[in-house]
Design a protein around this motif. Sequence first.
Motif, PDB file in Angstrom:
ATOM      1  N   MET A  57      -3.010  34.348  52.844  1.00 26.95           N
ATOM      2  CA  MET A  57      -3.559  33.323  51.961  1.00 26.95           C
ATOM      3  C   MET A  57      -3.590  31.994  52.700  1.00 26.95           C
ATOM      4  N   PRO A  58      -4.702  31.257  52.671  1.00 25.39           N
ATOM      5  CA  PRO A  58      -4.779  29.977  53.384  1.00 25.39           C
ATOM      6  C   PRO A  58      -3.710  29.000  52.903  1.00 25.39           C
ATOM      7  N   ARG A  59      -3.258  28.156  53.820  1.00 28.13           N
ATOM      8  CA  ARG A  59      -2.240  27.165  53.483  1.00 28.13           C
ATOM      9  C   ARG A  59      -2.762  25.765  53.779  1.00 28.13           C
ATOM     10  N   MET A  60      -2.244  24.789  53.071  1.00 33.85           N
ATOM     11  CA  MET A  60      -2.543  23.383  53.312  1.00 33.85           C
ATOM     12  C   MET A  60      -1.286  22.763  53.932  1.00 33.85           C
ATOM     13  N   ILE A  61      -1.407  22.276  55.168  1.00 34.95           N
ATOM     14  CA  ILE A  61      -0.263  21.786  55.926  1.00 34.95           C
ATOM     15  C   ILE A  61      -0.480  20.312  56.263  1.00 34.95           C
ATOM     16  N   GLN A  62       0.548  19.510  56.089  1.00 31.90           N
ATOM     17  CA  GLN A  62       0.539  18.105  56.509  1.00 31.90           C
ATOM     18  C   GLN A  62       1.528  17.957  57.659  1.00 31.90           C
ATOM     19  N   ILE A  63       1.111  17.320  58.752  1.00 28.44           N
ATOM     20  CA  ILE A  63       2.012  17.080  59.877  1.00 28.44           C
ATOM     21  C   ILE A  63       2.100  15.588  60.143  1.00 28.44           C
ATOM     22  N   ASP A  64       3.109  15.209  60.911  1.00 27.02           N
ATOM     23  CA  ASP A  64       3.208  13.824  61.375  1.00 27.02           C
ATOM     24  C   ASP A  64       3.273  13.840  62.895  1.00 27.02           C
ATOM     25  N   LYS A  65       3.502  12.682  63.487  1.00 26.75           N
ATOM     26  CA  LYS A  65       3.455  12.578  64.945  1.00 26.75           C
ATOM     27  C   LYS A  65       4.551  13.393  65.613  1.00 26.75           C
ATOM     28  N   THR A  66       5.673  13.629  64.930  1.00 29.61           N
ATOM     29  CA  THR A  66       6.752  14.373  65.572  1.00 29.61           C
ATOM     30  C   THR A  66       6.328  15.792  65.939  1.00 29.61           C
ATOM     31  N   VAL A  67       5.399  16.370  65.183  1.00 32.96           N
ATOM     32  CA  VAL A  67       4.924  17.721  65.506  1.00 32.96           C
ATOM     33  C   VAL A  67       4.126  17.700  66.807  1.00 32.96           C
ATOM     34  N   ILE A  68       3.229  16.723  66.947  1.00 31.22           N
ATOM     35  CA  ILE A  68       2.468  16.588  68.199  1.00 31.22           C
ATOM     36  C   ILE A  68       3.420  16.331  69.365  1.00 31.22           C
ATOM     37  N   ASP A  69       4.422  15.473  69.152  1.00 29.43           N
ATOM     38  CA  ASP A  69       5.386  15.173  70.212  1.00 29.43           C
ATOM     39  C   ASP A  69       6.137  16.425  70.647  1.00 29.43           C
ATOM     40  N   GLN A  70       6.536  17.250  69.672  1.00 30.02           N
ATOM     41  CA  GLN A  70       7.297  18.445  70.000  1.00 30.02           C
ATOM     42  C   GLN A  70       6.452  19.488  70.737  1.00 30.02           C
ATOM     43  N   ILE A  71       5.189  19.620  70.354  1.00 32.56           N
ATOM     44  CA  ILE A  71       4.306  20.539  71.084  1.00 32.56           C
ATOM     45  C   ILE A  71       4.217  20.105  72.548  1.00 32.56           C
ATOM     46  N   ASN A  72       4.011  18.809  72.770  1.00 30.25           N
ATOM     47  CA  ASN A  72       3.882  18.307  74.145  1.00 30.25           C
ATOM     48  C   ASN A  72       5.213  18.298  74.886  1.00 30.25           C
ATOM     49  N   SER A  73       6.323  18.431  74.163  1.00 29.11           N
ATOM     50  CA  SER A  73       7.628  18.538  74.823  1.00 29.11           C
ATOM     51  C   SER A  73       7.993  19.984  75.132  1.00 29.11           C
ATOM     52  N   GLY A  74       7.090  20.898  74.811  1.00 27.26           N
ATOM     53  CA  GLY A  74       7.317  22.300  75.147  1.00 27.26           C
ATOM     54  C   GLY A  74       7.999  23.113  74.079  1.00 27.26           C
ATOM     55  N   ASN A  75       7.942  22.662  72.830  1.00 29.41           N
ATOM     56  CA  ASN A  75       8.556  23.412  71.734  1.00 29.41           C
ATOM     57  C   ASN A  75       7.650  24.580  71.359  1.00 29.41           C
ATOM     58  N   ALA A  76       7.952  25.743  71.909  1.00 32.33           N
ATOM     59  CA  ALA A  76       7.099  26.920  71.706  1.00 32.33           C
ATOM     60  C   ALA A  76       7.126  27.396  70.258  1.00 32.33           C
ATOM     61  N   ASP A  77       8.228  27.152  69.539  1.00 30.14           N
ATOM     62  CA  ASP A  77       8.336  27.635  68.164  1.00 30.14           C
ATOM     63  C   ASP A  77       7.374  26.901  67.232  1.00 30.14           C
ATOM     64  N   ILE A  78       7.294  25.576  67.329  1.00 30.28           N
ATOM     65  CA  ILE A  78       6.374  24.847  66.449  1.00 30.28           C
ATOM     66  C   ILE A  78       4.936  25.108  66.868  1.00 30.28           C
ATOM     67  N   ALA A  79       4.688  25.279  68.170  1.00 24.85           N
ATOM     68  CA  ALA A  79       3.339  25.627  68.620  1.00 24.85           C
ATOM     69  C   ALA A  79       2.918  26.970  68.050  1.00 24.85           C
ATOM     70  N   ARG A  80       3.855  27.922  68.044  1.00 25.10           N
ATOM     71  CA  ARG A  80       3.553  29.252  67.498  1.00 25.10           C
ATOM     72  C   ARG A  80       3.304  29.168  65.990  1.00 25.10           C
ATOM     73  N   ALA A  81       4.063  28.330  65.305  1.00 22.69           N
ATOM     74  CA  ALA A  81       3.873  28.181  63.865  1.00 22.69           C
ATOM     75  C   ALA A  81       2.486  27.637  63.541  1.00 22.69           C
ATOM     76  N   ILE A  82       2.015  26.689  64.331  1.00 25.08           N
ATOM     77  CA  ILE A  82       0.669  26.146  64.124  1.00 25.08           C
ATOM     78  C   ILE A  82      -0.388  27.196  64.425  1.00 25.08           C
ATOM     79  N   ARG A  83      -0.202  27.924  65.531  1.00 28.67           N
ATOM     80  CA  ARG A  83      -1.191  28.929  65.928  1.00 28.67           C
ATOM     81  C   ARG A  83      -1.262  30.087  64.942  1.00 28.67           C
TER      82      ARG A  83
END
Length: 527
Positions: free
Chosen positions: A1-27
């Motif tokens: 089922m489609p989801r509606m997700i709101q993110i803030d800058k910390t998510v972008i920061d964590q992806i660029n810091s190599g956080n594979a878990d949050i990147a996987r959650a987005i993907r």
Amino acid sequence: MPRMIQIDKTVIDQINSGNADIARAIRNLPPRSSVWMAYETFAQLNPAEQRLANDLGINHPNTDQHYVAMYRIRGDAVLRHTKAMNPVAFDAVTPEYEATIALAEAHRAELMTFDKQLSDAYRGFTGSKIAPEMSRISAVTAPANYNLGRKLVGLQPLNITPDGTVHPTAPVPKPMRVNVGDKTIGHVDPDSGNLIKSDGPRTKGGARTASNITAQVGDQIEPVQEYGPSGRGEAKFQGAILAFRGVNYALQGINNLIQKQRYDKRWDQLKDGVQQKLDDDPQLGALILIYYSQGPGDPDSEIESVLIFQDIQIAYGFTPNDAIRDFNSKPSTRIAANVGDRIWLKPKEPTDVSRLKLPLGTKVAGLATFVPGKEKLVRVKFSGPAGFDDKLSSRQSLDVPAGMTPRFYYLWPPDEISYFDGKMKTVSVNWTFSDDADESMAEINYVAKAWSGIPVVKLDSWINPSTWFGDDGAVAAMVWPADNSTANLFQTSSPTGDNYGFLASQSISLLRWIRPEFVRVIKEPVD
């Protein structure tokens, strides 16, 4: 089922810091899910971070004012006098969080953030919830590595300096292969410096597969969606080689000497004709499609059966998508096998954009340029049943070189579009005319022109807030570059979004969108 997700800058920061878990959650969000961020958040990002957000299809409004205004009205005039919400919930929201929470509340979105104060404030609202993934994902501490972040979410690398500046024309660092003897065992990742072991491409389930583009001449290209059989087997044989113009390309799918002999015989029948066709037209490229089927295997063995070579077919075009589009438009003998290896032979010379086919059944309506000072595009995505929708990040400015006048065609939109979503489906295109374009200096044949204004597509969907305020909603003209300089300029901007591959092989890579008031008509209609 489609989801509606709101993110803030910390998510972008964590992806660029190599956080594979949050990147996987987005993907791994379900198909047709929407990810949002406040405009205030987007404005804080540097160019590399904004490019990551754009390439991920993250939406944001043009302004947060409407959302914040509604949020304040609800807080001051309604919710403080009811039991529907914690009466101190609004008091917990400090100004730096107001835009994010207002947008998240308007969409009833799940919040993804690594900011505990923000998540605690959002929990205070009845019905507001934190994305469940956040309970099991920990923040990492590492400096930003923008191409590592892009790799984690499945995006191609860019040329990015440590300060986040994106350089679209500089060479992209390529992985360095690591060999043991004559066998490649992996490559050194240019971002991390780590050895990435490789025993062949794999399916999502982990099995080896022949389903990839194994080689290409020149620049990298976006892979075409493929569905190939498993290529696992005893790797006792190095594999077949496609020899062309003195360059050899190893094929991943053939691991048996008999199959190599069958392949060699067929390629020998074709290669001279391919070379001659590409020599005759240096702007033409060729996509080599190599078909395999799966042979019978031993059910008691862990080793999968060998792939059986079936045939080679050639698709010609100016780009890989153009080649597939032309290939699919012609009758061909159906092969009871899957495409495994695909090799793109890049044209020897740059393509003249005038030779490319217009996408999606569109037609040229007129020739135009930008109103001076308004060299901006609208970011648009195709959402299948919802059709075309502006991504609410909307405007994207172009850096036009000094002395250049961009020239583009504005197009007649099709009445409907066929797209592939498991099977072929059709969606209507809601378009109309706009009188907002500047026609004051245009060469117009009023005898041949039987309409007023320029054709534009209505972009509002059910999640577009402009319809909430009683106006006519967002519209934009579909445009196509009229010369190579404009095509190169367009390629510095985000393409029409097609995150789910609905319009794959329909040649939309140069299709862009412009608000009618930014269009200055040069000639209409175009002969």
